[in-house]
Enzyme design. Structure first.
Site, PDB file in Angstrom:
ATOM      1  N   ARG A   1       2.457   5.440  17.520  1.00  0.00           N
ATOM      2  CA  ARG A   1       1.283   5.757  17.491  1.00  0.00           C
ATOM      3  C   ARG A   1       0.516   5.331  18.869  1.00  0.00           C
ATOM      4  O   ARG A   1      -0.528   6.068  19.316  1.00  0.00           O
ATOM      5  CB  ARG A   1       0.500   5.448  16.223  1.00  0.00           C
ATOM      6  CG  ARG A   1       1.159   5.942  15.151  1.00  0.00           C
ATOM      7  CD  ARG A   1       0.201   5.801  13.737  1.00  0.00           C
ATOM      8  NE  ARG A   1       1.191   5.741  12.479  1.00  0.00           N
ATOM      9  CZ  ARG A   1       0.642   5.658  11.375  1.00  0.00           C
ATOM     10  NH1 ARG A   1      -0.610   5.489  11.094  1.00  0.00           N
ATOM     11  NH2 ARG A   1       1.341   5.685  10.130  1.00  0.00           N
TER      12      ARG A   1
ATOM     13  N   ARG B   1      -7.569   8.404   3.326  1.00  0.00           N
ATOM     14  CA  ARG B   1      -8.697   7.514   3.144  1.00  0.00           C
ATOM     15  C   ARG B   1      -9.333   7.260   4.615  1.00  0.00           C
ATOM     16  O   ARG B   1     -10.441   7.368   4.517  1.00  0.00           O
ATOM     17  CB  ARG B   1      -7.977   6.154   2.462  1.00  0.00           C
ATOM     18  CG  ARG B   1      -9.098   5.088   2.460  1.00  0.00           C
ATOM     19  CD  ARG B   1      -8.399   3.870   1.966  1.00  0.00           C
ATOM     20  NE  ARG B   1      -7.446   3.162   2.947  1.00  0.00           N
ATOM     21  CZ  ARG B   1      -7.622   2.588   4.226  1.00  0.00           C
ATOM     22  NH1 ARG B   1      -9.117   2.297   4.126  1.00  0.00           N
ATOM     23  NH2 ARG B   1      -6.787   2.220   4.955  1.00  0.00           N
ATOM     24  N   ARG B   2      -8.599   7.052   5.401  1.00  0.00           N
ATOM     25  CA  ARG B   2      -9.275   6.842   6.845  1.00  0.00           C
ATOM     26  C   ARG B   2      -9.806   7.997   7.252  1.00  0.00           C
ATOM     27  O   ARG B   2     -10.936   8.221   7.936  1.00  0.00           O
ATOM     28  CB  ARG B   2      -8.078   6.141   7.809  1.00  0.00           C
ATOM     29  CG  ARG B   2      -7.631   4.712   7.446  1.00  0.00           C
ATOM     30  CD  ARG B   2      -6.784   4.099   8.519  1.00  0.00           C
ATOM     31  NE  ARG B   2      -6.249   2.979   8.105  1.00  0.00           N
ATOM     32  CZ  ARG B   2      -5.033   2.395   8.108  1.00  0.00           C
ATOM     33  NH1 ARG B   2      -4.134   3.411   8.560  1.00  0.00           N
ATOM     34  NH2 ARG B   2      -4.535   1.261   7.901  1.00  0.00           N
TER      35      ARG B   2
ATOM     36  N   ARG C   1       1.179  10.915  12.648  1.00  0.00           N
ATOM     37  CA  ARG C   1       2.409  10.152  11.952  1.00  0.00           C
ATOM     38  C   ARG C   1       3.143   9.270  13.140  1.00  0.00           C
ATOM     39  O   ARG C   1       2.901   9.586  14.225  1.00  0.00           O
ATOM     40  CB  ARG C   1       3.369  11.107  11.226  1.00  0.00           C
ATOM     41  CG  ARG C   1       2.602  11.777   9.973  1.00  0.00           C
ATOM     42  CD  ARG C   1       2.613  11.135   8.806  1.00  0.00           C
ATOM     43  NE  ARG C   1       3.881  10.376   8.670  1.00  0.00           N
ATOM     44  CZ  ARG C   1       4.912  11.044   8.339  1.00  0.00           C
ATOM     45  NH1 ARG C   1       4.836  12.212   7.645  1.00  0.00           N
ATOM     46  NH2 ARG C   1       6.148  10.400   7.864  1.00  0.00           N
TER      47      ARG C   1
ATOM     48  N   LYS D   1       0.850  -1.333   0.136  1.00  0.00           N
ATOM     49  CA  LYS D   1      -0.004  -0.023   0.009  1.00  0.00           C
ATOM     50  C   LYS D   1       0.952   1.160   0.038  1.00  0.00           C
ATOM     51  O   LYS D   1       0.408   2.293  -0.497  1.00  0.00           O
ATOM     52  CB  LYS D   1      -0.936   0.028   1.427  1.00  0.00           C
ATOM     53  CG  LYS D   1      -0.238   0.089   2.443  1.00  0.00           C
ATOM     54  CD  LYS D   1      -1.478   0.240   3.627  1.00  0.00           C
ATOM     55  CE  LYS D   1      -0.887   0.304   5.040  1.00  0.00           C
ATOM     56  NZ  LYS D   1      -0.405   1.478   5.250  1.00  0.00           N
ATOM     57  N   ASP D   2       2.229   1.062   0.347  1.00  0.00           N
ATOM     58  CA  ASP D   2       2.962   2.116   0.311  1.00  0.00           C
ATOM     59  C   ASP D   2       3.531   2.520  -1.155  1.00  0.00           C
ATOM     60  O   ASP D   2       4.252   3.508  -1.241  1.00  0.00           O
ATOM     61  CB  ASP D   2       4.292   2.130   1.357  1.00  0.00           C
ATOM     62  CG  ASP D   2       3.619   2.334   2.514  1.00  0.00           C
ATOM     63  OD1 ASP D   2       2.669   2.749   2.984  1.00  0.00           O
ATOM     64  OD2 ASP D   2       4.327   1.654   3.724  1.00  0.00           O
TER      65      ASP D   2
ATOM     66  N   CYS E   1      -1.112   9.232  -2.191  1.00  0.00           N
ATOM     67  CA  CYS E   1      -1.616   9.640  -1.022  1.00  0.00           C
ATOM     68  C   CYS E   1      -2.145  10.835  -0.674  1.00  0.00           C
ATOM     69  O   CYS E   1      -2.633  11.437   0.474  1.00  0.00           O
ATOM     70  CB  CYS E   1      -0.447   9.165   0.185  1.00  0.00           C
ATOM     71  SG  CYS E   1       0.663  10.537   0.349  1.00  0.00           S
TER      72      CYS E   1
END
Length: 312
Positions: free
Chosen positions: A157, A133-134, A151, A85-86, A244
């Site tokens: 996190r 997206r989230r 981040r 996904k990156d 992104c």
């Protein structure tokens, strides 16, 4: 005489290292006595250094791959392990992303130390996430919440959450599974409300085009099922010019009968406007299916959909 080690490039976060070790261990198991020695090479990327701003403001998801790809092109490493996904859809000339491990769970999870679900958050609660997206999906469901950029690696996190910097955060279940941190999950979010990022849950391996020695090694652990699904999803993303900076979700599945199902969703960053679509067809047509669905969503959004909503 022992051969030179095969050098595996990776970022240095705990999750990136877990993924690189999984690739190494799968290669060693699959190749058995014929396996060469492996060396894991940690490379710090721009995305790891820039932690005070959203990625959308400083160059996009390619910041997690730039230095690793430079090392690959220079021959300093033999292949690179990434979270798919990156990965931008446009790779540097001479590089390919065409080997994948079997895909993990693609779902997102809600994590909070004080609230049992996303629905249970009180109005005005603060949700931290680094993903546009989230952010958009949260605002689509709960416009009464405050969503802030958040981040750092998984562990940092979680520490910020524990310290009370935010009321809740969202992470990928796949990463938590790979790190053995499933116990932190408060709620697994349904795919209907939170479709995943393109490539979520899939470890991708990037290599030099035409490197037959490396490709022969990677063929021993490549999962064709995941490869077909990622071909469709990345083709969808490519057709949408996705990065992104743009809230985009995409998820492909491959049935036992060989039918490929692909879902795609585009949103404005505030979640207020969304367009989605679904397509099905043969696995052999994965890229064409993705491109077609991407073109359809682009038409639904109209010419100003992305331009009018830069990754705010």
């Amino acid at each position: 005489m022992q051969s030179n080690p095969v050098r595996i490039g990776t970022r240095g976060s705990p999750l990136a290292l877990a993924q690189a070790h999984e690739v190494r261990d799968r290669l060693a198991a699959a190749l058995g006595e014929t396996a060469p020695p492996f060396e894991i090479v940690v490379i710090k990327t721009s995305g790891d250094r820039i932690l005070d701003r959203p990625l959308s403001e400083v160059g996009g998801k390619g910041l997690f791959t730039k230095e690793i790809e430079e090392a690959l092109i220079a021959g300093d490493i033999d292949f690179a392990v990434h979270s798919s996904k990156d990965m931008p859809t446009l790779l540097p000339a001479g590089l390919v992303l065409d080997h994948f491990l079997p895909r993990e769970d693609v779902r997102d999870v809600f994590i909070s130390t004080r609230h049992g679900s996303l629905a249970a958050l009180p109005a005005g609660a603060v949700v931290g996430t680094a993903s546009l997206r989230r952010q958009a999906l949260v605002k689509r469901l709960r416009p009464d919440l405050e969503v802030v950029t958040y981040r750092g690696n998984v562990q940092s996190r979680l520490r910020k959450l524990e310290a009370g910097e935010v009321d809740a955060t969202l992470l990928a279940l796949a990463g938590l599974n790979r790190l053995g941190l499933q116990e932190v999950v408060t709620e697994i979010l349904p795919l209907g409300d939170f479709p995943p990022a393109v490539g979520q849950g899939a470890i991708g391996i990037e290599s030099r085009a035409g490197d037959e020695r490396v490709h022969a090694l990677l063929a021993a652990i490549h999962d064709p099922h995941t490869g077909v699904c990622l071909a469709a999803e990345r083709s969808l993303l490519d057709a949408l010019d996705g990065s992104c900076r743009t809230p985009i979700a995409g998820h492909a599945t491959l049935g036992a009968d060989g039918t490929l199902q692909l879902y795609g969703l585009i949103l404005t960053p505030d979640g207020a406007v969304a367009h989605d679509g679904h397509v099905a067809g043969r696995a052999a047509d994965a890229r064409a299916l993705g491109a077609g669905l991407g073109a359809r969503l682009k038409d639904l959004g109209g010419p100003d959909f992305f331009a009018a909503h830069p990754g705010a």
